[in-house]
Design an enzyme around this catalytic site. Sequence first.
Site, PDB file in Angstrom:
ATOM      1  N   HIS A   1      11.275  -4.280  -2.376  1.00 15.51           N
ATOM      2  CA  HIS A   1      11.134  -4.908  -3.691  1.00 15.51           C
ATOM      3  C   HIS A   1      12.190  -4.285  -4.600  1.00 15.51           C
ATOM      4  CE1 HIS A   1       9.181  -5.712  -7.597  1.00 15.51           C
ATOM      5  NE2 HIS A   1       8.439  -6.611  -6.982  1.00 15.51           N
TER       6      HIS A   1
ATOM      7  N   ASP B   1       6.232   2.817  -0.843  1.00 14.61           N
ATOM      8  CA  ASP B   1       5.874   1.897  -1.910  1.00 14.61           C
ATOM      9  C   ASP B   1       4.636   1.143  -1.411  1.00 14.61           C
ATOM     10  OD1 ASP B   1       5.513  -0.261  -3.545  1.00 14.61           O
ATOM     11  OD2 ASP B   1       7.568  -1.013  -3.405  1.00 14.61           O
TER      12      ASP B   1
ATOM     13  N   GLN C   1       1.798  -3.227  -2.134  1.00 13.94           N
ATOM     14  CA  GLN C   1       1.178  -4.354  -1.422  1.00 13.94           C
ATOM     15  C   GLN C   1       0.230  -3.908  -0.314  1.00 13.94           C
ATOM     16  OE1 GLN C   1       1.198  -7.358  -2.392  1.00 13.94           O
ATOM     17  NE2 GLN C   1       2.869  -7.291  -3.868  1.00 13.94           N
TER      18      GLN C   1
ATOM     19  N   LYS D   1      -2.646  -4.914  -8.994  1.00 12.73           N
ATOM     20  CA  LYS D   1      -2.721  -5.590  -7.686  1.00 12.73           C
ATOM     21  C   LYS D   1      -3.976  -5.140  -6.929  1.00 12.73           C
ATOM     22  CE  LYS D   1       2.316  -5.684  -7.389  1.00 12.73           C
ATOM     23  NZ  LYS D   1       2.701  -7.058  -7.722  1.00 12.73           N
TER      24      LYS D   1
ATOM     25  N   CYS E   1      11.267 -10.844  -6.258  1.00  8.34           N
ATOM     26  CA  CYS E   1      11.876  -9.524  -6.548  1.00  8.34           C
ATOM     27  C   CYS E   1      12.284  -8.806  -5.265  1.00  8.34           C
ATOM     28  CB  CYS E   1      10.948  -8.636  -7.368  1.00  8.34           C
ATOM     29  SG  CYS E   1      10.412  -9.362  -8.906  1.00  8.34           S
TER      30      CYS E   1
HETATM   31  C1  LIG Z   1       6.176  -4.105  -2.855  1.00  5.98           C
HETATM   32  C2  LIG Z   1       6.176  -3.994  -4.347  1.00  5.98           C
HETATM   33  N1  LIG Z   1       6.656  -2.890  -4.912  1.00  5.98           N
HETATM   34  C3  LIG Z   1       6.675  -2.721  -6.246  1.00  5.98           C
HETATM   35  C4  LIG Z   1       6.193  -3.693  -7.078  1.00  5.98           C
HETATM   36  C5  LIG Z   1       6.259  -3.484  -8.549  1.00  5.98           C
HETATM   37  O1  LIG Z   1       4.987  -3.451  -9.109  1.00  5.98           O
HETATM   38  P1  LIG Z   1       4.808  -3.463 -10.697  1.00  5.98           P
HETATM   39  O2  LIG Z   1       5.556  -4.668 -11.187  1.00  5.98           O
HETATM   40  O3  LIG Z   1       3.340  -3.556 -10.889  1.00  5.98           O
HETATM   41  O4  LIG Z   1       5.385  -2.181 -11.205  1.00  5.98           O
HETATM   42  C6  LIG Z   1       5.693  -4.878  -6.534  1.00  5.98           C
HETATM   43  C7  LIG Z   1       5.219  -5.966  -7.415  1.00  5.98           C
HETATM   44  O5  LIG Z   1       5.215  -7.121  -7.062  1.00  5.98           O
HETATM   45  C8  LIG Z   1       5.681  -5.028  -5.132  1.00  5.98           C
HETATM   46  O6  LIG Z   1       5.199  -6.137  -4.564  1.00  5.98           O
END
Ligand SMILES: Cc1ncc(COP(=O)(O)O)c(C=O)c1O
Length: 413
Positions: free
Chosen positions: A120, A197, A200, A223, A364
């Site tokens: 992401h 990370d 998800q 999430k 993203c």
């Molecule tokens: C794999 C992953 N990492 C990081 C993020 C970023 O999360 P946030 O926008 O809540 O900071 C997301 C959000 O969609 C994500 O799917």
Amino acid sequence: MTARFDPRAIRREFPILADPALHYLDNAATAQMPAAVEAALLRFERSLRANVHGGVHRLARDAVAAYDAARASVARFLNAGAAHEVVFTYGATSAINLLAHAYGERLAPGDEIVLSLAEHHSNLLPWRQLAARRGIELKHLPVTDEGRLDLAALDRVVGPRCRLFALTHCSNVSGAMSDVPRLVAAARAVGAPVMLDGAQALPHGPVDVRALGVDFYAFSGHKCFGPTGIGALWGRAELLADLPPFMTGGQMIRRVGFDDVEYADPPRRFEAGTPPIAAAIGLGAALDWMARIDWDAARYHELRLTTRMLVGLSGLAGARVLGPLDVNQRRGVVSFAIDGVDATEICRVLDARHGVALRSGYHCAQPLVTAMGFPGVARASLAPYNDDDDVDALLEGLEAIVRERGRAPVAVG
Ligand SMILES: Cc1ncc(COP(=O)(O)O)c(C=O)c1O
């Protein structure tokens, strides 16, 4: 196994899902919030509202107790060694930025960080900025045809200057789960810590950071059925203790003189200013709520619905799925494209005519989607409150779109 798991009973705990015409399949973007979390937020605002900066009055003490209890809930859900290993942040993005800045201070020009093509942007751009600031080299693991991290490339990508692995635990596009034991082994071989990370992965059940053998774990509350504006970075105590702060300001110090400063121990060293107190308490409540779910049964349910989606998509003319077809290698996050129909148009039509909420675009993760040869994808993502009706509404909507494709532009309304 399924008898103990009732997605409809779970759904009834979510006020926003009371509308039977709503098929909410955009959980990977933001999941919905159960009444138990709303109640925790309301309780803070009505009965405990005060700062957590060490005031001695009753409300301040109660607010601190609730904030500390929320940190303990996060630690429990991650099976962290101690609550002080949990740093509250504003979400996964701010957790990763924190680490990129703080850990980045410990790196020297020419040091290397291993990322992957599947990241992401939140786990890509903070490292790119660090690389530009401090002359760090970024190494990228490629992905397989199914969008999984290509571990065959580890030997080529990991060198003696590697100082960190910063990788996705579960892709927000392909739903693919990373093979953490192999990644950890490769990182250990060169003495590099591993940051996952988990944005998800965590919404699909508790994670045991110690069993995984990783060093840092980042995620977002919204999430995981919690509020927006909150998340956390978990880090091993000895590693956090060695990091400088990222943001500076109030409440993260032990002592400040005119020209010197001694910072507080973690986690407060990394929580400058007034934190999002209500949201942190809400996150604690959300993870406590999640902890009450039978995750073996929920996982079985998710596998079944994911299979139903993949089978349905495989029967649709011109549909292509991005990600592993083996459901055991993925979570219930299914991205797809339909030849001749724009992904955003798919989502508009599904919303307007079928009450199905999906998301479209690059999610993203533009490098991944582009590398897989898609001009953008529509994504359906599951939570424990989803059931066969939601998947069937999605598939019926897609079948209608495919039937209409080529006749005339698919008009919404
Ligand atoms: C794999 C992953 N990492 C990081 C993020 C970023 O999360 P946030 O926008 O809540 O900071 C997301 C959000 O969609 C994500 O799917």
